[in-house]
Design an enzyme around this catalytic site. Sequence first.
Site, mmCIF file in Angstrom:
data_model
loop_
_atom_site.group_PDB
_atom_site.id
_atom_site.type_symbol
_atom_site.label_atom_id
_atom_site.label_comp_id
_atom_site.label_asym_id
_atom_site.label_seq_id
_atom_site.Cartn_x
_atom_site.Cartn_y
_atom_site.Cartn_z
ATOM 1 N N HIS A 137 1.666 -2.902 12.168
ATOM 2 C CA HIS A 137 3.039 -3.136 13.000
ATOM 3 C C HIS A 137 2.373 -2.455 14.213
ATOM 4 C CE1 HIS A 137 6.091 -1.487 10.135
ATOM 5 N NE2 HIS A 137 5.682 -2.419 9.526
ATOM 6 N N ASN A 172 9.332 1.649 4.932
ATOM 7 C CA ASN A 172 9.133 1.381 6.385
ATOM 8 C C ASN A 172 8.855 2.691 7.161
ATOM 9 O OD1 ASN A 172 9.688 -0.382 9.249
ATOM 10 N ND2 ASN A 172 10.298 1.049 9.722
ATOM 11 N N GLU A 173 7.279 2.572 7.514
ATOM 12 C CA GLU A 173 6.567 3.318 8.689
ATOM 13 C C GLU A 173 6.380 4.972 8.005
ATOM 14 O OE1 GLU A 173 7.097 0.303 12.535
ATOM 15 O OE2 GLU A 173 8.686 3.017 12.182
ATOM 16 N N ASN A 174 7.118 5.375 6.453
ATOM 17 C CA ASN A 174 6.583 6.392 6.506
ATOM 18 C C ASN A 174 5.451 6.344 6.257
ATOM 19 O OD1 ASN A 174 9.768 6.623 6.758
ATOM 20 N ND2 ASN A 174 9.704 6.889 4.883
ATOM 21 N N SER A 189 4.994 -0.225 4.476
ATOM 22 C CA SER A 189 4.410 -1.437 5.744
ATOM 23 C C SER A 189 4.398 -0.496 7.137
ATOM 24 C CB SER A 189 5.577 -2.328 5.875
ATOM 25 O OG SER A 189 5.529 -3.484 6.813
#
Length: 796
Positions: free
Chosen positions: A475, A410-412, A456
């Site tokens: 996102h 997630n978001e890395n 993501s």
Amino acid sequence: MLSTTPLTDGWILRHPDEDGAGLPAAVPGCVHTDLLAAGLVPDPFLGRNETEAAWVGRREWTYERRLGTASEHERTDLVFDGLDTAAEITLDGRTLGRVRNMHRSHRFDVTGLQGLLLVRFASAYTEAEAVRGRLGDRPAAYAEPYAFVRKMACSFGWDWGPTLVTAGIWRPVRLESWSTARISRVRPLVTVEQGAGVVELRVEVERTRADAGLAVEARVGGVRARAAIDGTDGTVRLRVPDPELWWPRGYGEQPLYDAELTLLHGSDALDVWRRRIGFRTVELDTSADAHGSGFTLVVNGERLFARGVNWIPDDVFPSRITRERYRRRLGQAAAAGVNLVRVWGGGIYESGDFYDACDELGLLVWQDFPFACAAYPEERPLRGEVEAEARENVVRLMPHPSLVLWNGNNENLWGFRDWDWERRLAGDSWGEGYYLGLLPRVVAELDPTRPYTAGSPWSGSWAHHPNDPAHGTHHSWEVWNRTDYADYRREVPRFVAEFGWQAPPAYATLRRALPGEDLAPDSPGMLHHQKADDGNGKLERGLARHFAVPEGDFDRWHYLTQVNQARAVAAGVEHWRSHWPVCAGTVVWQLNDCWPVTSWSAIDGDGREKPLYHELRRLYADRLLSLHVRDGGLVLAAVNDSGEEWAAELVLRRMSVAGEVVASTRTAVRAAARTVAHVGVPPELAPAGPKEFLVADADRLRALHFPAPDREVPYPRPEFDVSVESGAVTVTARTLLRDLLLQADRLDPAARAGRGLVTLLPGERVTIEVGGWKPPLGQEAADAVRSALYCVEPAR
């Protein structure tokens, strides 16, 4: 046959530096819940008690019990399904092993041993800080060292969660006694080929006798097959003719088949593996097109719009989440029209009970690997732990037909590009090797029947920005953080994997969590239960764009922030669903909470449904009407995500806020199955300024368009009549009632309303089912209901 002895009783919890009898320990459980049960810490969910429990996560703890392993079998193993997190296990003074990963199980040979079993837990802070000291610091969204230990990241706190760093035996522990051989792993590869269901069971065994002849016999749906075990592995393949396919909800049924595999030595059954499986195919279409590159899930050949929600751990103490609680929460999701649940990467690989419920309810599962919002080192000891946990959990979860997507993080990837990580890292490892190397290799090797995506958000490659809305997943957080929710309509991402808007929990939840507090947006308890950076400031600015912000009136503030949350999410979902198939999914942040808190959730920390939840039921229904401004004019979108054509009469009315019909027309609207139809609104029906609005009705569905923010609309003073019967409240409007809401929990904390926000035109009525409330007699009941009814009022 292998025998199992659960080890749930007789555990004692101690702090190593303390003498005395210790405390009774619940297993599964954690230190915090044992201390709570003993009255040694206050409930950290109440008031500001969280700070009073901070010391727990900084100390070492030991679980102990007497253990005997006498057995007629050749071998006895001590099996821990989950240890949280860094621990040394000893039996009668002998070290069995040391562990450092919450996301793994652990097995130790204890044949013939007995005595005092000790599980000594180090503080997760101590473990993480030691690893950070060896490998060097890495950037992260939060200052806590969660990237340096394989543990549920959000136990270190998040922008919706408390900092309660747990330790304990959080999943079941047992003794397993066996002879000759046992099943160590089964990988079920389930596919559909030429109309037949194909099940390939790849079996691995552990032996005590290398020369024993072994075989496996499998059964699925009345079909049986047998195969020999060569050494320590074998494969048995079954072909089930004409299977009933498993479908996501809204597309078909969810038939499940019992799969059973028995390990045999001659005619003796040594061990049995049982699961439920479902036959379906799944693909992820990321092909390029005129709009960029897509991100569309395809199940059984059917392309679908993902009506999704993000899932966080339902309790900051996961050992408290029961099978019934999973079923209740996921049942709420299904009842809201949700067809996909994303298990977010700052949490855990959930219990099998979670995935069982999703299998039965037809909820697709997108599973993140547990990496979120940080640069994760790739050196040892972390790399070996990451691979081991990935291998175990991929195999553990792959029987579930609901699981349709593995996601690396997630978001890395986004963080590396946009959050100044690259400069700060200066060449240090940060996780890219996991997301683009190790994890896709593990999935390809062990579970080739499912797609994998690296993260993501992720655009598919470094050729595009990781959060490029035209490519892959997106996102959308600029809106909540900086602008107005009307700005959702500026873009048509290919798949919106996160977006959302905050609101406080239900009133009764606040009253329970903040006992005795004089509630205000900035009262001490409210601020403590608001974890987002400048969260209240964003709430206030978001309100001010649409409403006259009430000063000193907490009840109006509470109502309007909940309205604003529902309106914000509606603005996004209505817009993006109207652009199917270019946009192929929305995953609202977030479904649930892990404690009572002001957050983006639709269901609060006490399980109460916020107005957003009820709005999701409208937004995620198979059929949806919405009105949009496009190219200078108004357009109605009729979204038909059902399997049948939708043909209806559409009634359009231009109305004044005083309730007069200024102009109207009737026309036909027709949308084929799984499509969106667009109908232009005649220019003469466009509202002229803030005193007018547009109403669209078809098949008992309604869409509204107000051309001005509420603070500019001259609403009439709301007037309505109320009648109360057992289990229901009826409201009849005498004026326009915008976003009428019955807050049933103000009648009784146990009360629930069957619907949320509703706008009534003069003369219209709505009946709202109310459960959990026994109304008083006569006028007192109507007065009580009036005190719990809210709607948008004219600006003061």
